[in-house]
Design a protein around this motif. Structure first.
Motif, mmCIF file in Angstrom:
data_model
loop_
_atom_site.group_PDB
_atom_site.id
_atom_site.type_symbol
_atom_site.label_atom_id
_atom_site.label_comp_id
_atom_site.label_asym_id
_atom_site.label_seq_id
_atom_site.Cartn_x
_atom_site.Cartn_y
_atom_site.Cartn_z
ATOM 1 N N TYR A 41 18.209 -15.993 -7.472
ATOM 2 C CA TYR A 41 18.541 -15.271 -8.705
ATOM 3 C C TYR A 41 17.438 -15.336 -9.767
ATOM 4 O O TYR A 41 17.376 -14.485 -10.653
ATOM 5 C CB TYR A 41 19.878 -15.768 -9.279
ATOM 6 N N LEU A 42 16.531 -16.316 -9.697
ATOM 7 C CA LEU A 42 15.443 -16.414 -10.669
ATOM 8 C C LEU A 42 14.166 -15.699 -10.220
ATOM 9 O O LEU A 42 13.209 -15.623 -10.981
ATOM 10 C CB LEU A 42 15.122 -17.885 -10.972
ATOM 11 N N ASN A 43 14.131 -15.159 -9.011
ATOM 12 C CA ASN A 43 12.938 -14.482 -8.527
ATOM 13 C C ASN A 43 12.547 -13.280 -9.387
ATOM 14 O O ASN A 43 11.365 -13.125 -9.709
ATOM 15 C CB ASN A 43 13.092 -14.079 -7.060
ATOM 16 N N PRO A 44 13.489 -12.431 -9.811
ATOM 17 C CA PRO A 44 13.088 -11.318 -10.695
ATOM 18 C C PRO A 44 12.461 -11.802 -12.008
ATOM 19 O O PRO A 44 11.520 -11.192 -12.509
ATOM 20 C CB PRO A 44 14.398 -10.569 -10.954
ATOM 21 N N TYR A 45 12.971 -12.900 -12.542
ATOM 22 C CA TYR A 45 12.397 -13.462 -13.772
ATOM 23 C C TYR A 45 10.969 -13.944 -13.511
ATOM 24 O O TYR A 45 10.061 -13.684 -14.297
ATOM 25 C CB TYR A 45 13.276 -14.605 -14.273
ATOM 26 N N TYR A 46 10.769 -14.655 -12.395
ATOM 27 C CA TYR A 46 9.432 -15.129 -12.014
ATOM 28 C C TYR A 46 8.478 -13.948 -11.869
ATOM 29 O O TYR A 46 7.361 -13.979 -12.390
ATOM 30 C CB TYR A 46 9.527 -15.927 -10.710
ATOM 31 N N LYS A 47 8.908 -12.896 -11.192
ATOM 32 C CA LYS A 47 8.065 -11.715 -10.990
ATOM 33 C C LYS A 47 7.752 -11.024 -12.327
ATOM 34 O O LYS A 47 6.647 -10.534 -12.539
ATOM 35 C CB LYS A 47 8.733 -10.721 -10.031
ATOM 36 N N PHE A 48 8.734 -11.009 -13.234
ATOM 37 C CA PHE A 48 8.528 -10.416 -14.559
ATOM 38 C C PHE A 48 7.451 -11.183 -15.333
ATOM 39 O O PHE A 48 6.544 -10.580 -15.912
ATOM 40 C CB PHE A 48 9.842 -10.408 -15.337
ATOM 41 N N ILE A 49 7.557 -12.515 -15.332
ATOM 42 C CA ILE A 49 6.573 -13.352 -16.025
ATOM 43 C C ILE A 49 5.192 -13.150 -15.407
ATOM 44 O O ILE A 49 4.192 -12.996 -16.114
ATOM 45 C CB ILE A 49 6.976 -14.853 -15.954
ATOM 46 N N GLN A 50 5.131 -13.137 -14.094
ATOM 47 C CA GLN A 50 3.866 -12.968 -13.383
ATOM 48 C C GLN A 50 3.216 -11.620 -13.730
ATOM 49 O O GLN A 50 2.024 -11.547 -14.017
ATOM 50 C CB GLN A 50 4.121 -13.074 -11.885
ATOM 51 N N LYS A 51 4.005 -10.559 -13.726
ATOM 52 C CA LYS A 51 3.475 -9.229 -14.048
ATOM 53 C C LYS A 51 2.984 -9.174 -15.497
ATOM 54 O O LYS A 51 1.917 -8.615 -15.774
ATOM 55 C CB LYS A 51 4.557 -8.174 -13.820
ATOM 56 N N ALA A 52 3.748 -9.754 -16.403
ATOM 57 C CA ALA A 52 3.349 -9.771 -17.810
ATOM 58 C C ALA A 52 2.035 -10.533 -17.999
ATOM 59 O O ALA A 52 1.186 -10.135 -18.800
ATOM 60 C CB ALA A 52 4.452 -10.385 -18.662
ATOM 61 N N MET A 53 1.853 -11.615 -17.252
ATOM 62 C CA MET A 53 0.603 -12.380 -17.330
ATOM 63 C C MET A 53 -0.572 -11.555 -16.821
ATOM 64 O O MET A 53 -1.646 -11.551 -17.429
ATOM 65 C CB MET A 53 0.717 -13.675 -16.520
ATOM 66 N N LYS A 54 -0.373 -10.857 -15.706
ATOM 67 C CA LYS A 54 -1.435 -10.028 -15.138
ATOM 68 C C LYS A 54 -1.854 -8.937 -16.105
ATOM 69 O O LYS A 54 -3.017 -8.569 -16.171
ATOM 70 C CB LYS A 54 -0.982 -9.401 -13.824
ATOM 71 N N GLU A 55 -0.889 -8.414 -16.863
ATOM 72 C CA GLU A 55 -1.167 -7.334 -17.810
ATOM 73 C C GLU A 55 -1.632 -7.855 -19.168
ATOM 74 O O GLU A 55 -1.910 -7.067 -20.061
ATOM 75 C CB GLU A 55 0.083 -6.471 -17.966
ATOM 76 N N GLY A 56 -1.665 -9.176 -19.328
ATOM 77 C CA GLY A 56 -2.124 -9.764 -20.581
ATOM 78 C C GLY A 56 -1.093 -9.722 -21.694
ATOM 79 O O GLY A 56 -1.428 -9.885 -22.865
ATOM 80 N N ARG A 57 0.174 -9.518 -21.342
ATOM 81 C CA ARG A 57 1.237 -9.454 -22.344
ATOM 82 C C ARG A 57 1.966 -10.777 -22.524
ATOM 83 O O ARG A 57 2.931 -10.849 -23.262
ATOM 84 C CB ARG A 57 2.269 -8.386 -21.953
ATOM 85 N N TYR A 58 1.518 -11.818 -21.826
ATOM 86 C CA TYR A 58 2.229 -13.094 -21.860
ATOM 87 C C TYR A 58 1.221 -14.221 -21.923
ATOM 88 O O TYR A 58 0.285 -14.275 -21.133
ATOM 89 C CB TYR A 58 3.087 -13.238 -20.596
ATOM 90 N N THR A 59 1.416 -15.118 -22.869
ATOM 91 C CA THR A 59 0.580 -16.309 -22.933
ATOM 92 C C THR A 59 1.393 -17.500 -22.457
ATOM 93 O O THR A 59 2.603 -17.558 -22.676
ATOM 94 C CB THR A 59 0.072 -16.571 -24.369
ATOM 95 N N VAL A 60 0.737 -18.428 -21.833
ATOM 96 C CA VAL A 60 1.413 -19.574 -21.234
ATOM 97 C C VAL A 60 1.823 -20.549 -22.329
ATOM 98 O O VAL A 60 0.981 -21.167 -22.967
ATOM 99 C CB VAL A 60 0.521 -20.265 -20.194
ATOM 100 N N LEU A 61 3.143 -20.670 -22.525
ATOM 101 C CA LEU A 61 3.665 -21.537 -23.577
ATOM 102 C C LEU A 61 3.630 -23.001 -23.185
ATOM 103 O O LEU A 61 3.385 -23.865 -24.011
ATOM 104 C CB LEU A 61 5.098 -21.124 -23.925
ATOM 105 N N ALA A 62 3.868 -23.331 -21.929
ATOM 106 C CA ALA A 62 3.910 -24.730 -21.481
ATOM 107 C C ALA A 62 2.560 -25.398 -21.693
ATOM 108 O O ALA A 62 2.495 -26.542 -22.131
ATOM 109 C CB ALA A 62 4.328 -24.820 -20.023
#
Length: 72
Positions: A41-62
């Motif tokens: 059930y968390l795979n779509p969330y993982y894929k969403f985060i991964q895609k956002a990172m590839k597109e430069g729309r997500y910075t790593v908070l951890a």
């Protein structure tokens, strides 16, 4: 769990799809990495985060939190 997903997505973005395949094989029995399975059930969330990172729309908070802790 979010930190593991975030860190994994970041590594896969940097290392490539082969890294994800290797990680799936090595962590097959580790429940913390079940989100790598397509039917989890968390795979779509993982894929969403991964895609956002590839597109430069997500910075790593951890990583940012860990850096803040080290500087204190």
């Amino acid at each position: 769990m979010h930190a593991i997903i975030e860190r994994t997505a970041n590594f896969v973005c940097k290392q490539g799809a082969q890294f994800e395949i290797m990680l799936k094989a090595k962590q097959a029995r580790n429940s913390q990495f079940d989100f790598l399975r397509f039917d989890h059930y968390l795979n779509p969330y993982y894929k969403f985060i991964q895609k956002a990172m590839k597109e430069g729309r997500y910075t790593v908070l951890a990583e940012n939190r860990n850096e803040e802790k080290k500087s204190m």
